[in-house]
Design a protein around this motif. Structure first.
Motif, PDB file in Angstrom:
ATOM      1  N   GLY A  72       0.813  -1.210   0.000  1.00 41.94           N
ATOM      2  CA  GLY A  72       0.000   0.000   0.000  1.00 41.94           C
ATOM      3  C   GLY A  72       0.839   1.248   0.000  1.00 41.94           C
ATOM      4  O   GLY A  72       0.447   2.281  -0.516  1.00 41.94           O
ATOM      5  N   ALA A 129      -6.861   9.097   0.583  1.00 38.85           N
ATOM      6  CA  ALA A 129      -5.535   8.770   1.116  1.00 38.85           C
ATOM      7  C   ALA A 129      -5.403   9.370   2.519  1.00 38.85           C
ATOM      8  O   ALA A 129      -5.947  10.443   2.781  1.00 38.85           O
ATOM      9  CB  ALA A 129      -4.452   9.354   0.204  1.00 38.85           C
ATOM     10  N   PRO A 130      -4.725   8.688   3.433  1.00 37.92           N
ATOM     11  CA  PRO A 130      -3.916   7.477   3.294  1.00 37.92           C
ATOM     12  C   PRO A 130      -4.710   6.180   3.452  1.00 37.92           C
ATOM     13  O   PRO A 130      -4.145   5.102   3.369  1.00 37.92           O
ATOM     14  CB  PRO A 130      -2.918   7.611   4.443  1.00 37.92           C
ATOM     15  CG  PRO A 130      -3.729   8.275   5.525  1.00 37.92           C
ATOM     16  CD  PRO A 130      -4.612   9.266   4.806  1.00 37.92           C
ATOM     17  N   GLY A 161      -7.220   5.024   1.532  1.00 37.89           N
ATOM     18  CA  GLY A 161      -7.476   4.339   0.281  1.00 37.89           C
ATOM     19  C   GLY A 161      -7.565   5.282  -0.901  1.00 37.89           C
ATOM     20  O   GLY A 161      -8.122   6.376  -0.794  1.00 37.89           O
ATOM     21  N   TRP A 162      -6.964   4.880  -2.003  1.00 38.06           N
ATOM     22  CA  TRP A 162      -7.107   5.609  -3.259  1.00 38.06           C
ATOM     23  C   TRP A 162      -6.956   4.610  -4.397  1.00 38.06           C
ATOM     24  O   TRP A 162      -6.520   3.472  -4.208  1.00 38.06           O
ATOM     25  CB  TRP A 162      -6.082   6.736  -3.371  1.00 38.06           C
ATOM     26  CG  TRP A 162      -4.654   6.297  -3.566  1.00 38.06           C
ATOM     27  CD1 TRP A 162      -3.987   6.098  -4.747  1.00 38.06           C
ATOM     28  CD2 TRP A 162      -3.713   5.991  -2.526  1.00 38.06           C
ATOM     29  NE1 TRP A 162      -2.698   5.695  -4.514  1.00 38.06           N
ATOM     30  CE2 TRP A 162      -2.497   5.626  -3.157  1.00 38.06           C
ATOM     31  CE3 TRP A 162      -3.772   6.002  -1.132  1.00 38.06           C
ATOM     32  CZ2 TRP A 162      -1.358   5.262  -2.433  1.00 38.06           C
ATOM     33  CZ3 TRP A 162      -2.647   5.643  -0.404  1.00 38.06           C
ATOM     34  CH2 TRP A 162      -1.445   5.284  -1.060  1.00 38.06           C
ATOM     35  N   GLY A 165      -3.434   1.941  -0.227  1.00 41.35           N
ATOM     36  CA  GLY A 165      -3.766   2.577   1.040  1.00 41.35           C
ATOM     37  C   GLY A 165      -3.453   1.711   2.242  1.00 41.35           C
ATOM     38  O   GLY A 165      -2.853   0.634   2.130  1.00 41.35           O
ATOM     39  N   TRP A 187       2.649  10.376   0.057  1.00 43.49           N
ATOM     40  CA  TRP A 187       1.591  11.054  -0.697  1.00 43.49           C
ATOM     41  C   TRP A 187       1.957  12.518  -0.931  1.00 43.49           C
ATOM     42  O   TRP A 187       1.820  13.038  -2.043  1.00 43.49           O
ATOM     43  CB  TRP A 187       0.282  10.939   0.070  1.00 43.49           C
ATOM     44  CG  TRP A 187      -0.923  11.453  -0.656  1.00 43.49           C
ATOM     45  CD1 TRP A 187      -1.567  12.640  -0.442  1.00 43.49           C
ATOM     46  CD2 TRP A 187      -1.655  10.792  -1.697  1.00 43.49           C
ATOM     47  NE1 TRP A 187      -2.647  12.759  -1.283  1.00 43.49           N
ATOM     48  CE2 TRP A 187      -2.723  11.642  -2.066  1.00 43.49           C
ATOM     49  CE3 TRP A 187      -1.508   9.569  -2.343  1.00 43.49           C
ATOM     50  CZ2 TRP A 187      -3.640  11.299  -3.051  1.00 43.49           C
ATOM     51  CZ3 TRP A 187      -2.426   9.233  -3.343  1.00 43.49           C
ATOM     52  CH2 TRP A 187      -3.472  10.094  -3.675  1.00 43.49           C
TER      53      TRP A 187
END
Length: 329
Positions: free
Chosen positions: A24, A75-76, A78-79, A94, A299
């Motif tokens: 991730g 994010a962080p 999930g993307w 993520g 990110w």
């Protein structure tokens, strides 16, 4: 013999050759783009196409890979990324995928990551068994009877209030927000969990995308943003607004993140084993703090060269200082 097997297993975990998936936390790839979240209720054209279900032998050792998907635009946690140009081969990244990477080796299973353009599409795919597991869900009712969370939760997310710098107010509860205009990002999925606890008089709207809520705050259309500090920190770095939008860190609420399995998937039989392995690892906010901060740092670094969203005296001053330092060097 056991020692040799352990060394081999650790090698496979590091290289990813056995499990065929990236972690991730990863560096940006030039051949992929971030997939923006969309709202299917406002834009039906963004709905994800149905994923066909292939012949299944079940999951686990000797079976097919587990099909997973994650959050979108958050994010962080999930993307989603897709191939440039074609928009195909969507994958989820993520914190949930990072946790998954830590345990799949012990379970002897493989997985493949896919992605969707909206949370609604991801949940719909889970219910139908088109994906076997979602990597990050809150314990809420939209899963219905067709899916089930995997206890224990692996992370506790919390929410606080952000203001335009210089306009900060003392906030200790939701009641203190009455009389103010607020906004919350739809992709964080906060509002559906808290709306029943909000004062009736509160003015809090759901808006899609970080740039939009940042612009609304900076243009004085709203007085505050309600958000996860983990999620907002990454977006503030991405759009160079971390010195313009600030929070005092007072926690107003919290929610826990889980994996969720589809009951219409042959992989549902893995649910109890997942639960057992996760308990043994004792995943929690405390044990994952360093990991999630690394995801946030990566990110921010990924978008370091991007233009600022809104030029202000804070972020332009930093640019001028950097240029001066370069000239002095």
């Amino acid at each position: 013999m056991r020692k040799l097997f352990f060394i081999f297993l650790m090698f496979c975990l590091v290289t990813g050759t056995v499990y065929g998936a990236e972690r991730g936390v990863r560096k940006s790839k030039k051949n992929t783009n971030i997939v923006d979240i969309c709202d299917p209720q406002k834009d039906p054209s963004c709905a994800q196409k149905t994923v066909s279900k292939s012949a299944e032998k079940g999951c686990g050792v000797g079976g097919r890979p587990l099909r997973v998907a994650g959050m979108i635009g958050n994010a962080p946690f999930g993307w989603v990324e897709a191939d440039k140009g074609t928009g195909q081969n969507m994958q989820s990244f993520g914190l949930g995928r990072f946790v998954l990477e830590k345990i799949v080796g012990e379970m002897g299973i493989r997985y493949i990551s896919t992605g969707y353009t909206s949370h609604e599409d991801a949940v719909r795919a889970l219910k139908k068994g088109e994906v076997d597991m979602l990597l990050a869900v809150y314990n809420r009712g939209d899963l219905g009877k067709e899916a089930e969370i995997v206890p224990p939760a692996y992370f506790t997310n919390y929410y606080t209030v952000f203001f335009k710098k210089g306009n900060e107010l003392p906030i200790e509860s939701y009641q203190d927000l009455v009389g103010l205009r607020g906004v919350v990002r739809k992709e964080e999925m906060i509002y559906p969990m808290i709306y029943q606890r909000l004062p009736k008089e509160i003015d809090l709207k759901e808006v899609l995308s970080a740039p939009k809520v940042f612009e609304m705050l900076m243009n004085d259309e709203v007085d505050y943003i309600l958000a996860s500090p983990y999620a907002l920190e990454g977006e503030l770095r991405r759009y160079k607004m971390q010195d313009d939008i600030v929070s005092d860190g007072v926690v107003l609420d919290s929610a826990t993140l889980f994996f969720a399995f589809s009951k219409n998937s042959t992989c549902y039989s893995l649910k109890d084993e997942f639960s057992k392995v996760m308990r043994e690892h004792d995943f929690s906010t405390k044990t994952l703090t360093a990991d999630i901060q690394r995801i946030i740092d990566d990110w921010g670094e990924r978008f370091r060269s991007d233009e600022v969203l809104i030029k202000t005296k804070n972020n332009t001053h930093l640019d001028e200082t950097d240029e001066k330092n370069e000239q002095d060097d």
